[in-house]
Design a protein around this motif. Structure first.
Motif, mmCIF file in Angstrom:
data_model
loop_
_atom_site.group_PDB
_atom_site.id
_atom_site.type_symbol
_atom_site.label_atom_id
_atom_site.label_comp_id
_atom_site.label_asym_id
_atom_site.label_seq_id
_atom_site.Cartn_x
_atom_site.Cartn_y
_atom_site.Cartn_z
ATOM 1 N N GLU A 37 -8.493 0.560 5.123
ATOM 2 C CA GLU A 37 -8.575 -0.407 3.976
ATOM 3 C C GLU A 37 -9.809 -0.576 3.080
ATOM 4 O O GLU A 37 -9.826 -0.485 1.926
ATOM 5 C CB GLU A 37 -8.292 -2.097 4.353
ATOM 6 C CG GLU A 37 -6.800 -2.196 4.705
ATOM 7 C CD GLU A 37 -6.702 -3.595 5.416
ATOM 8 O OE1 GLU A 37 -5.623 -3.864 5.454
ATOM 9 O OE2 GLU A 37 -7.534 -4.211 6.093
ATOM 10 N N VAL A 38 -10.853 -0.228 3.728
ATOM 11 C CA VAL A 38 -12.324 -0.025 3.196
ATOM 12 C C VAL A 38 -12.264 1.038 2.183
ATOM 13 O O VAL A 38 -12.717 1.137 1.071
ATOM 14 C CB VAL A 38 -13.443 -0.353 4.079
ATOM 15 C CG1 VAL A 38 -14.726 0.086 3.443
ATOM 16 C CG2 VAL A 38 -13.403 -1.602 4.701
ATOM 17 N N GLN A 39 -11.752 2.210 2.969
ATOM 18 C CA GLN A 39 -11.769 3.454 2.214
ATOM 19 C C GLN A 39 -10.783 3.371 0.993
ATOM 20 O O GLN A 39 -11.214 3.785 -0.011
ATOM 21 C CB GLN A 39 -11.096 4.414 3.276
ATOM 22 C CG GLN A 39 -11.136 5.933 2.451
ATOM 23 C CD GLN A 39 -10.775 7.042 3.816
ATOM 24 O OE1 GLN A 39 -10.313 6.725 4.731
ATOM 25 N NE2 GLN A 39 -10.727 8.165 3.085
ATOM 26 N N TRP A 40 -9.572 2.544 1.085
ATOM 27 C CA TRP A 40 -8.609 2.366 -0.013
ATOM 28 C C TRP A 40 -9.190 1.518 -1.119
ATOM 29 O O TRP A 40 -9.098 2.074 -2.290
ATOM 30 C CB TRP A 40 -7.420 1.718 0.553
ATOM 31 C CG TRP A 40 -6.375 1.326 -0.614
ATOM 32 C CD1 TRP A 40 -5.422 2.435 -1.031
ATOM 33 C CD2 TRP A 40 -6.359 0.258 -1.425
ATOM 34 N NE1 TRP A 40 -4.734 1.794 -1.907
ATOM 35 C CE2 TRP A 40 -5.301 0.638 -2.094
ATOM 36 C CE3 TRP A 40 -6.985 -0.830 -1.352
ATOM 37 C CZ2 TRP A 40 -4.741 -0.280 -3.360
ATOM 38 C CZ3 TRP A 40 -6.685 -1.684 -2.459
ATOM 39 C CH2 TRP A 40 -5.560 -1.586 -3.400
ATOM 40 N N LEU A 41 -10.120 0.728 -0.655
ATOM 41 C CA LEU A 41 -10.803 -0.327 -1.654
ATOM 42 C C LEU A 41 -11.727 0.672 -2.358
ATOM 43 O O LEU A 41 -11.862 0.628 -3.433
ATOM 44 C CB LEU A 41 -11.358 -1.257 -0.946
ATOM 45 C CG LEU A 41 -12.285 -2.425 -1.939
ATOM 46 C CD1 LEU A 41 -11.199 -2.715 -3.110
ATOM 47 C CD2 LEU A 41 -12.712 -3.517 -1.308
ATOM 48 N N GLN A 42 -12.446 1.512 -1.632
ATOM 49 C CA GLN A 42 -13.364 2.394 -2.232
ATOM 50 C C GLN A 42 -12.962 3.316 -3.146
ATOM 51 O O GLN A 42 -13.292 3.635 -4.607
ATOM 52 C CB GLN A 42 -14.359 3.135 -1.327
ATOM 53 C CG GLN A 42 -15.310 2.159 -0.678
ATOM 54 C CD GLN A 42 -15.903 3.210 0.571
ATOM 55 O OE1 GLN A 42 -15.360 4.212 0.925
ATOM 56 N NE2 GLN A 42 -16.792 2.504 1.105
ATOM 57 N N ASN A 43 -11.754 3.859 -2.812
ATOM 58 C CA ASN A 43 -11.045 4.874 -3.941
ATOM 59 C C ASN A 43 -10.574 4.080 -5.135
ATOM 60 O O ASN A 43 -10.476 4.371 -6.418
ATOM 61 C CB ASN A 43 -9.970 5.411 -3.034
ATOM 62 C CG ASN A 43 -10.225 6.545 -2.322
ATOM 63 O OD1 ASN A 43 -11.223 7.140 -2.220
ATOM 64 N ND2 ASN A 43 -9.582 6.763 -1.043
#
Length: 192
Positions: free
Chosen positions: A109-115
């Protein structure tokens, strides 16, 4: 009982309300995936038996397949609902989420938010730097009267003017520059 853990995921999400984000429940997600794997393997075994010899297993196969589909729908609903809440919180708080919310996210989810932040910033740069996250509806005035809730220090405005934000001080600031501080809890809007 089939689907109990998958239903727990949905129930926990519902109990927190639409504006909150509960801690990512990795253990229950793992248990749901394990249940799905076991159901799939049993179905494979029974289908192989049905093809070769006996077709009496087909009712059980259909029941397990329905349980697999239900678990899949619940798991996807859990994940999509979390992503929608994260997206909404991003629009409410900006690119930096509060600590309690950020602590509730799993690594993916952190990676999705960064993207998502990167794609949103790229899109807004294409709009000549227009910040779409500042306003959700048209403003009634360009400046807001605000009270400082904590000692923040010097705050530089776009025109270069510096304002000292001390606890309980009152300022008239451009709306576009103080909204993020209001969302972060540094300032509060004084309504008229």
């Amino acid at each position: 009982m089939f689907g109990v853990k998958a239903f727990e995921l949905i129930r926990d999400l519902t109990l927190t309300g639409p504006e909150a984000l509960p801690l990512y429940n990795s253990e229950t997600v793992r248990q749901v995936l394990e249940e799905m794997r076991v159901l799939y393997e049993r179905n494979q075994r029974d289908v192989n038996n049905s093809v070769n010899e006996d077709s009496s297993y087909l009712g059980t196969v259909h029941l397990r397949h329905a349980a697999l589909e239900r678990n899949k729908r619940c798991l996807l609903a859990y994940l999509v609902n979390r992503l929608q809440r994260i997206r909404d919180l991003r629009w409410d708080f900006g690119s930096v989420l509060p600590g309690d919310v950020a602590g509730s996210l799993c690594e993916q989810e952190v990676q999705w938010l960064q993207n998502y932040n990167r794609h949103l910033a790229t899109y807004m740069r294409g709009l000549d730097g227009l910040d779409l996250t500042q306003e959700h509806c048209p403003p009634k005035s360009l400046c807001l009267e605000v009270r400082c809730l904590q000692d923040y220090g010097l705050f530089e405005l776009e025109d270069g003017e510096q304002v000292l934000l001390k606890k309980d001080s009152i300022h008239l600031l451009p709306r576009s520059e103080c909204l993020m501080l209001i969302r972060q809890g540094v300032l509060e809007h004084i309504p008229h």
